[in-house]
Design a protein around this motif. Structure first.
Motif, mmCIF file in Angstrom:
data_model
loop_
_atom_site.group_PDB
_atom_site.id
_atom_site.type_symbol
_atom_site.label_atom_id
_atom_site.label_comp_id
_atom_site.label_asym_id
_atom_site.label_seq_id
_atom_site.Cartn_x
_atom_site.Cartn_y
_atom_site.Cartn_z
ATOM 1 N N THR A 1 3.412 10.594 113.223
ATOM 2 C CA THR A 1 2.736 11.694 112.540
ATOM 3 C C THR A 1 1.402 11.959 113.244
ATOM 4 O O THR A 1 0.674 11.019 113.562
ATOM 5 C CB THR A 1 2.487 11.326 111.058
ATOM 6 O OG1 THR A 1 3.753 11.187 110.416
ATOM 7 C CG2 THR A 1 1.655 12.381 110.351
ATOM 8 N N GLY A 2 1.133 13.244 113.502
ATOM 9 C CA GLY A 2 -0.122 13.637 114.142
ATOM 10 C C GLY A 2 -0.025 13.818 115.644
ATOM 11 O O GLY A 2 -0.893 14.445 116.245
ATOM 12 N N GLU A 3 1.021 13.284 116.262
ATOM 13 C CA GLU A 3 1.222 13.466 117.700
ATOM 14 C C GLU A 3 1.932 14.788 117.959
ATOM 15 O O GLU A 3 2.595 15.336 117.069
ATOM 16 C CB GLU A 3 2.067 12.327 118.283
ATOM 17 C CG GLU A 3 1.419 10.974 118.204
ATOM 18 C CD GLU A 3 2.300 9.844 118.723
ATOM 19 O OE1 GLU A 3 1.781 8.734 118.832
ATOM 20 O OE2 GLU A 3 3.503 10.073 119.000
ATOM 21 N N ILE B 1 2.942 19.675 115.878
ATOM 22 C CA ILE B 1 2.421 18.382 115.451
ATOM 23 C C ILE B 1 3.454 17.717 114.538
ATOM 24 O O ILE B 1 3.969 18.344 113.609
ATOM 25 C CB ILE B 1 1.066 18.553 114.715
ATOM 26 C CG1 ILE B 1 0.040 19.220 115.636
ATOM 27 C CG2 ILE B 1 0.557 17.208 114.193
ATOM 28 C CD1 ILE B 1 -0.270 18.447 116.912
ATOM 29 N N PRO C 1 3.669 14.515 108.402
ATOM 30 C CA PRO C 1 3.827 13.339 107.542
ATOM 31 C C PRO C 1 5.090 13.511 106.700
ATOM 32 O O PRO C 1 5.665 14.594 106.644
ATOM 33 C CB PRO C 1 2.575 13.381 106.660
ATOM 34 C CG PRO C 1 2.225 14.833 106.596
ATOM 35 C CD PRO C 1 2.629 15.416 107.929
ATOM 36 N N ALA D 1 1.855 8.825 106.883
ATOM 37 C CA ALA D 1 2.137 8.836 108.314
ATOM 38 C C ALA D 1 3.402 8.010 108.558
ATOM 39 O O ALA D 1 3.572 6.935 107.981
ATOM 40 C CB ALA D 1 0.965 8.245 109.085
#
Length: 55
Positions: free
Chosen positions: A11-13, A38, A41, A46
Motif C-alpha cells: 500500500t502506498g507504492e 498508487i 489500502p 496497509a
C-alpha cells in the motif's frame, strides 16, 4: 524489466504493472489496478498486494 506474476507491492507504492492484484493474507480481495496508480489500502489498513494476472 517486466513485472512477473507473483510480484508484490505494498500500500502506498506505485503499481509496477497493470493487472489483477490480490491481498496477501486473510481476509483477502482482488482488485484491478493500473500501472502507475498508487496501491490502495484494504479495510483501512496497509497491505501487501500480489500480482495474479496481467490486464
Amino acid at each position: 524489466m517486466a513485472t512477473s506474476l507473483g510480484s508484490t507491492a505494498r500500500t502506498g507504492e506505485k503499481c509496477p504493472a497493470s493487472g489483477v492484484w490480490e491481498v496477501v493474507g486473510t481476509p483477502s480481495t482482488t482488485a484491478p489496478i493500473a500501472q502507475g496508480n498508487i496501491m490502495p489500502p484494504y479495510r483501512n489498513a496497509a497491505v501487501t498486494w500480489k500480482l495474479k494476472s496481467y490486464a
